[in-house]
Design an enzyme around this catalytic site. Structure first.
Site, mmCIF file in Angstrom:
data_model
loop_
_atom_site.group_PDB
_atom_site.id
_atom_site.type_symbol
_atom_site.label_atom_id
_atom_site.label_comp_id
_atom_site.label_asym_id
_atom_site.label_seq_id
_atom_site.Cartn_x
_atom_site.Cartn_y
_atom_site.Cartn_z
ATOM 1 N N GLY A 18 55.471 69.666 24.497
ATOM 2 C CA GLY A 18 54.658 70.703 23.849
ATOM 3 C C GLY A 18 55.348 72.044 23.828
ATOM 4 O O GLY A 18 56.498 72.159 23.405
ATOM 5 N N THR A 19 54.651 73.059 24.312
ATOM 6 C CA THR A 19 55.134 74.437 24.208
ATOM 7 C C THR A 19 56.370 74.714 25.054
ATOM 8 O O THR A 19 56.979 75.778 24.917
ATOM 9 C CB THR A 19 54.023 75.430 24.604
ATOM 10 O OG1 THR A 19 53.672 75.240 25.968
ATOM 11 C CG2 THR A 19 52.799 75.275 23.706
ATOM 12 N N LEU A 20 56.787 73.777 25.892
ATOM 13 C CA LEU A 20 58.012 73.932 26.680
ATOM 14 C C LEU A 20 59.259 73.510 25.899
ATOM 15 O O LEU A 20 60.379 73.763 26.353
ATOM 16 C CB LEU A 20 57.923 73.120 27.974
ATOM 17 C CG LEU A 20 56.981 73.690 29.029
ATOM 18 C CD1 LEU A 20 56.655 72.643 30.086
ATOM 19 C CD2 LEU A 20 57.587 74.928 29.667
ATOM 20 N N GLU A 82 51.523 74.511 34.517
ATOM 21 C CA GLU A 82 50.696 73.357 34.172
ATOM 22 C C GLU A 82 49.510 73.162 35.121
ATOM 23 O O GLU A 82 48.755 72.210 34.975
ATOM 24 C CB GLU A 82 51.547 72.079 34.139
ATOM 25 C CG GLU A 82 52.754 72.151 33.230
ATOM 26 C CD GLU A 82 52.417 72.239 31.752
ATOM 27 O OE1 GLU A 82 51.232 72.401 31.388
ATOM 28 O OE2 GLU A 82 53.351 72.139 30.939
#
Length: 129
Positions: A18-20, A82
């Site tokens: 995802g956003t990583l 997270e």
């Protein structure tokens, strides 16, 4: 239960979906990590929560991940991002489990909350809106 130091001893790899990922808003959390490459995981399905995705251990046709080599400091930062709780992993937003990748076993963050009603991604990448 794996502290970042013990976790990196078990495997220094993390698979992100995802956003990583490179070019996305949280990739800076991986500054200093070595990018190993891309892979597809068929043991996980993604759910589009809007601003970020959530992975569940459910069969898929292959979700897209990027695999990085990390150290304990980087993994500790990812755990904070997270909301992975070492002592009570099921109580945070995400748990972290080892999954097989083309580069070796890697940590994958799995979402602990319900996902009913969210769009499902059973193949390919999550794309930010």
């Amino acid at each position: 239960m794996h502290t970042p130091t013990l976790a990196v001893t078990r495997t220094p790899l993390v698979a992100v979906y995802g956003t990583l990922k490179r070019g996305l808003r949280n990739h800076h959390w991986l500054d200093g990590a070595a990018f190993l490459g891309e892979d597809r995981l068929s043991d996980a399905t993604l759910y589009d929560l809007g601003p970020y995705p959530a992975a569940k251990l459910e069969p898929s046709r292959g979700i897209a991940v990027e695999v990085f080599r990390v150290d304990a400091r980087l993994l500790a930062g990812l755990d904070r991002l997270e909301d992975y709780r070492v002592r009570t992993p099921r109580e945070g937003d995400y748990d972290r489990l080892v999954q097989a990748t083309a580069f070796g076993p890697a940590w994958l963050y799995l979402y602990n909350r319900p996902v009913a009603g969210y769009p499902v991604i059973r193949e390919g990448p999550w794309l930010p809106r």
